[in-house]
Design a protein around this motif. Sequence first.
Motif, PDB file in Angstrom:
ATOM      1  N   ILE A 238      23.407  29.486  21.289  1.00 40.78           N
ATOM      2  CA  ILE A 238      23.424  29.819  19.720  1.00 40.78           C
ATOM      3  C   ILE A 238      25.499  30.916  20.099  1.00 40.78           C
ATOM      4  CG2 ILE A 238      22.802  30.769  18.359  1.00 40.78           C
ATOM      5  CD1 ILE A 238      20.142  30.075  19.127  1.00 40.78           C
ATOM      6  N   ILE A 239      26.048  30.573  18.720  1.00 43.97           N
ATOM      7  CA  ILE A 239      27.159  30.450  18.357  1.00 43.97           C
ATOM      8  C   ILE A 239      27.372  31.798  16.919  1.00 43.97           C
ATOM      9  CG2 ILE A 239      28.087  30.351  20.951  1.00 43.97           C
ATOM     10  CD1 ILE A 239      29.637  28.380  18.259  1.00 43.97           C
ATOM     11  N   HIS A 240      26.101  31.640  16.010  1.00 36.79           N
ATOM     12  CA  HIS A 240      26.165  31.989  15.088  1.00 36.79           C
ATOM     13  C   HIS A 240      24.963  33.254  14.943  1.00 36.79           C
ATOM     14  CE1 HIS A 240      22.222  30.180  14.176  1.00 36.79           C
ATOM     15  NE2 HIS A 240      22.206  29.279  14.609  1.00 36.79           N
ATOM     16  N   ARG A 241      24.905  33.937  13.661  1.00 41.07           N
ATOM     17  CA  ARG A 241      24.569  35.265  13.756  1.00 41.07           C
ATOM     18  C   ARG A 241      22.781  34.800  13.362  1.00 41.07           C
ATOM     19  NH1 ARG A 241      28.034  36.744   8.294  1.00 41.07           N
ATOM     20  NH2 ARG A 241      29.016  33.707   9.279  1.00 41.07           N
ATOM     21  N   ALA A 242      22.413  36.197  14.116  1.00 42.30           N
ATOM     22  CA  ALA A 242      20.970  36.050  14.127  1.00 42.30           C
ATOM     23  C   ALA A 242      20.396  36.872  12.988  1.00 42.30           C
ATOM     24  CB  ALA A 242      20.379  37.324  15.260  1.00 42.30           C
ATOM     25  N   VAL A 243      19.442  36.304  12.449  1.00 45.81           N
ATOM     26  CA  VAL A 243      19.684  37.216  11.066  1.00 45.81           C
ATOM     27  C   VAL A 243      17.817  37.545  10.880  1.00 45.81           C
ATOM     28  CG1 VAL A 243      18.344  36.281   8.425  1.00 45.81           C
ATOM     29  CG2 VAL A 243      20.585  35.440  10.028  1.00 45.81           C
ATOM     30  N   TRP A 244      17.572  38.462  10.874  1.00 46.02           N
ATOM     31  CA  TRP A 244      15.854  39.525  11.140  1.00 46.02           C
ATOM     32  C   TRP A 244      15.400  39.246  10.049  1.00 46.02           C
ATOM     33  CZ3 TRP A 244      14.565  40.906  15.720  1.00 46.02           C
ATOM     34  CH2 TRP A 244      15.317  41.609  16.811  1.00 46.02           C
ATOM     35  N   GLY A 245      14.461  37.852   9.485  1.00 42.46           N
ATOM     36  CA  GLY A 245      14.165  37.690   7.996  1.00 42.46           C
ATOM     37  C   GLY A 245      12.512  37.487   8.419  1.00 42.46           C
ATOM     38  N   GLU A 246      12.027  37.433   7.660  1.00 42.49           N
ATOM     39  CA  GLU A 246      10.559  37.525   7.618  1.00 42.49           C
ATOM     40  C   GLU A 246       9.724  37.151   8.466  1.00 42.49           C
ATOM     41  OE1 GLU A 246      11.828  35.376   5.354  1.00 42.49           O
ATOM     42  OE2 GLU A 246      11.282  36.111   3.208  1.00 42.49           O
ATOM     43  N   GLY A 247       8.726  37.633   8.963  1.00 43.03           N
ATOM     44  CA  GLY A 247       8.524  37.140  10.275  1.00 43.03           C
ATOM     45  C   GLY A 247       8.475  37.238  11.753  1.00 43.03           C
TER      46      GLY A 247
END
Length: 271
Positions: free
Chosen positions: A30-39
């Motif tokens: 994976i070379i896109h961004r991490a998203v610390w969203g719901e859950g």
Amino acid sequence: MRFESADVARYYDENTASFLAHGQGGAQGIIHRAVWGEGVYSREQAFHFVHDLVRARLAKSGARHLLDLGCGVGASLEHVLSGTEVVGFGVTNSGVHAELARKRLGARATILELDFCADPLPSPVDLAFGIESFVQATDARAFVANVAKALAPNGYLVLCDDFLTGAGENRWIRDFRRGWRASSLLSARAVDALAVEQGLELVEDRDLTPWLELDRPRDRALGLFVALARPFTSLNSRLESHVGGNALRQCLKRGFVTYRYRVFRAIEPAR
């Protein structure tokens, strides 16, 4: 600032090995961004947050044919297809990406090396998605028109990417464009207008910016490195990428750019 498809392909051909070796999602491809969203409670979940949004849309729509626009090394397509019987296609203009994606996915998906603005796409597809690939389209209008032609009636286009807020051009935006070969960094309103031209309507829009990591120690260290290395960036595409990444972080922090998940539905045949 416009970059040709060959420029973007060269960027990835030269840098992908480093992205996979040193990026935090590289071990997963994976070379896109991490998203610390719901859950989300772990970094692995953060890297799959956007994938899971696409999977939810896929399940809700009953889509049978899926297209990844700018599929990278195939990790996103692999995750979205997992556990489904959906027919998968991935397109990329990078020979390195195409080879790695084919190895990863095998017979599970068809990977094509092409320019998604100019070349015919697999069709008809019920859902097409691009994660951090739209901004690298050589021509935004041509991209939207080409994808619209490939969508089945009531099909969906999902774009998760960076959008200008209308703050005006500045050094950070210019550095981001140049460093990441971002020809199609536009405002959300401008993209909406292109979509309407092709019979697409916006049905979902989420601002994911608050859930990004923008001030990690490694990010601050990169900013210092970029300041020292800047005189030499034109000699090395990896250094240019670092300049672009640092500039994007500044754009997001300063509100010049937002990172959005946006879904369009085909409501009439493309013109």
